[in-house]
Write a protein that holds these residues in place. Structure first.
Motif, PDB file in Angstrom:
ATOM      1  N   ASN A 151       2.168   9.966  -1.701  1.00  0.00           N
ATOM      2  CA  ASN A 151       1.201   9.579  -2.730  1.00  0.00           C
ATOM      3  C   ASN A 151       1.678  10.031  -4.116  1.00  0.00           C
ATOM      4  O   ASN A 151       2.357  11.041  -4.251  1.00  0.00           O
ATOM      5  CB  ASN A 151      -0.162  10.201  -2.421  1.00  0.00           C
ATOM      6  CG  ASN A 151      -1.254   9.671  -3.323  1.00  0.00           C
ATOM      7  OD1 ASN A 151      -1.271   8.491  -3.635  1.00  0.00           O
ATOM      8  ND2 ASN A 151      -2.150  10.538  -3.739  1.00  0.00           N
ATOM      9  N   ASP A 152       1.325   9.242  -5.113  1.00  0.00           N
ATOM     10  CA  ASP A 152       1.511   9.641  -6.507  1.00  0.00           C
ATOM     11  C   ASP A 152       0.320   9.111  -7.305  1.00  0.00           C
ATOM     12  O   ASP A 152      -0.468   8.329  -6.800  1.00  0.00           O
ATOM     13  CB  ASP A 152       2.844   9.123  -7.062  1.00  0.00           C
ATOM     14  CG  ASP A 152       2.912   7.614  -7.113  1.00  0.00           C
ATOM     15  OD1 ASP A 152       2.237   7.026  -7.977  1.00  0.00           O
ATOM     16  OD2 ASP A 152       3.641   7.024  -6.283  1.00  0.00           O
ATOM     17  N   ASP A 153       0.192   9.560  -8.544  1.00  0.00           N
ATOM     18  CA  ASP A 153      -0.971   9.187  -9.360  1.00  0.00           C
ATOM     19  C   ASP A 153      -0.761   7.911 -10.159  1.00  0.00           C
ATOM     20  O   ASP A 153      -1.664   7.501 -10.892  1.00  0.00           O
ATOM     21  CB  ASP A 153      -1.320  10.328 -10.315  1.00  0.00           C
ATOM     22  CG  ASP A 153      -1.808  11.554  -9.571  1.00  0.00           C
ATOM     23  OD1 ASP A 153      -2.335  11.388  -8.451  1.00  0.00           O
ATOM     24  OD2 ASP A 153      -1.655  12.672 -10.101  1.00  0.00           O
ATOM     25  N   TYR A 154       0.392   7.267 -10.058  1.00  0.00           N
ATOM     26  CA  TYR A 154       0.700   6.141 -10.934  1.00  0.00           C
ATOM     27  C   TYR A 154       0.880   4.803 -10.238  1.00  0.00           C
ATOM     28  O   TYR A 154       0.654   3.759 -10.830  1.00  0.00           O
ATOM     29  CB  TYR A 154       1.960   6.463 -11.757  1.00  0.00           C
ATOM     30  CG  TYR A 154       1.794   7.727 -12.563  1.00  0.00           C
ATOM     31  CD1 TYR A 154       1.037   7.733 -13.729  1.00  0.00           C
ATOM     32  CD2 TYR A 154       2.359   8.917 -12.135  1.00  0.00           C
ATOM     33  CE1 TYR A 154       0.848   8.890 -14.471  1.00  0.00           C
ATOM     34  CE2 TYR A 154       2.181  10.081 -12.867  1.00  0.00           C
ATOM     35  CZ  TYR A 154       1.428  10.061 -14.026  1.00  0.00           C
ATOM     36  OH  TYR A 154       1.253  11.209 -14.742  1.00  0.00           O
ATOM     37  N   THR A 155       1.314   4.806  -8.989  1.00  0.00           N
ATOM     38  CA  THR A 155       1.554   3.546  -8.274  1.00  0.00           C
ATOM     39  C   THR A 155       0.218   2.939  -7.861  1.00  0.00           C
ATOM     40  O   THR A 155      -0.591   3.594  -7.202  1.00  0.00           O
ATOM     41  CB  THR A 155       2.415   3.791  -7.019  1.00  0.00           C
ATOM     42  OG1 THR A 155       3.601   4.482  -7.399  1.00  0.00           O
ATOM     43  CG2 THR A 155       2.783   2.483  -6.344  1.00  0.00           C
ATOM     44  N   PRO A 156      -0.030   1.684  -8.252  1.00  0.00           N
ATOM     45  CA  PRO A 156      -1.303   1.033  -7.890  1.00  0.00           C
ATOM     46  C   PRO A 156      -1.428   0.830  -6.376  1.00  0.00           C
ATOM     47  O   PRO A 156      -0.447   0.587  -5.681  1.00  0.00           O
ATOM     48  CB  PRO A 156      -1.243  -0.324  -8.600  1.00  0.00           C
ATOM     49  CG  PRO A 156      -0.134  -0.240  -9.572  1.00  0.00           C
ATOM     50  CD  PRO A 156       0.796   0.824  -9.107  1.00  0.00           C
ATOM     51  N   MET A 157      -2.641   0.933  -5.896  1.00  0.00           N
ATOM     52  CA  MET A 157      -2.908   0.753  -4.467  1.00  0.00           C
ATOM     53  C   MET A 157      -2.495  -0.634  -3.991  1.00  0.00           C
ATOM     54  O   MET A 157      -1.983  -0.783  -2.879  1.00  0.00           O
ATOM     55  CB  MET A 157      -4.390   0.988  -4.181  1.00  0.00           C
ATOM     56  CG  MET A 157      -4.833   2.404  -4.377  1.00  0.00           C
ATOM     57  SD  MET A 157      -6.603   2.531  -4.027  1.00  0.00           S
ATOM     58  CE  MET A 157      -6.878   4.246  -4.357  1.00  0.00           C
ATOM     59  N   GLU A 158      -2.705  -1.645  -4.845  1.00  0.00           N
ATOM     60  CA  GLU A 158      -2.350  -3.027  -4.472  1.00  0.00           C
ATOM     61  C   GLU A 158      -0.844  -3.155  -4.251  1.00  0.00           C
ATOM     62  O   GLU A 158      -0.401  -3.881  -3.357  1.00  0.00           O
ATOM     63  CB  GLU A 158      -2.788  -4.018  -5.554  1.00  0.00           C
ATOM     64  CG  GLU A 158      -4.286  -4.107  -5.753  1.00  0.00           C
ATOM     65  CD  GLU A 158      -4.831  -2.976  -6.650  1.00  0.00           C
ATOM     66  OE1 GLU A 158      -4.043  -2.361  -7.408  1.00  0.00           O
ATOM     67  OE2 GLU A 158      -6.034  -2.702  -6.561  1.00  0.00           O
TER      68      GLU A 158
END
Length: 140
Positions: A68-75
Motif C-alpha cells: 500500500n501507498d498513499d498516492y496510487t489510486p484504488m482504480e
C-alpha cells in the motif's frame, strides 16, 4: 620347452565359468542371484527386481505481494490486478481493499520465474503511470 598356454580343458572351464557368471548377473554387472532369471545352480528364482520410480519435485512457489501507498489510486490497483493477475472485477476490488486496509496483500502465488515477471510488470506499469505502487515477492 615352450609355454603353450592353458590347455583346452582349462580354456573350456574358464569360458563356462564366465558364461555362468554372465547369466547369473543378467549382463548388468550386479552379482545378484535374484535377477529374475536362473542362478548359477540351475534353481529358478521367484523374486523380481523392482526399481523405485523417482518423482520430480515441484518447484517452490512465491507469493506476489502488493504494498500500500498513499498516492496510487484504488482504480489503478484494480486495473493492474485485472490486467496482470487476471482477476475478475469483484476479486480485484477485494484484493485492493485488503491492501488498502492492511498495508499489503497477496495478488497471486506462482513459480519463481512467473512471479518475477509479474512483479516486474506491475512496477513497470506503475512507473509509466507515475505512481509509486510497489510489488514484491516472497517464498511461500
Amino acid at each position: 620347452m615352450r609355454d603353450t598356454g592353458p590347455s583346452n580343458g582349462e580354456m573350456i572351464e574358464y569360458i563356462l565359468e564366465n558364461l555362468i557368471r554372465a547369466r547369473s548377473t543378467d549382463g548388468d554387472g550386479d552379482n545378484d542371484d535374484n535377477s529374475g532369471g536362473r542362478s548359477g545352480d540351475g534353481d529358478i528364482v521367484t523374486e523380481r527386481k523392482t526399481r523405485t520410480k523417482s518423482k520430480t519435485a515441484k518447484p517452490p512457489l512465491y507469493k506476489v505481494i502488493l504494498l500500500n501507498d498513499d498516492y496510487t489510486p484504488m482504480e489503478f490497483v484494480v486495473e493492474v490486478l485485472k490486467a496482470v493477475f487476471h482477476k475478475d472485477h469483484a476479486e480485484a476490488t477485494r484484493v485492493m481493499l485488503h491492501v488498502h486496509q492492511n498495508g499489503m496483500g497477496i495478488a497471486g502465488v506462482y513459480p519463481y520465474e512467473v512471479a518475477e515477471t509479474k512483479v516486474h510488470t506491475v512496477e513497470e506499469l506503475a512507473r509509466e503511470a507515475l505512481y509509486p505502487l510497489k510489488c514484491v515477492m516472497e517464498k511461500e
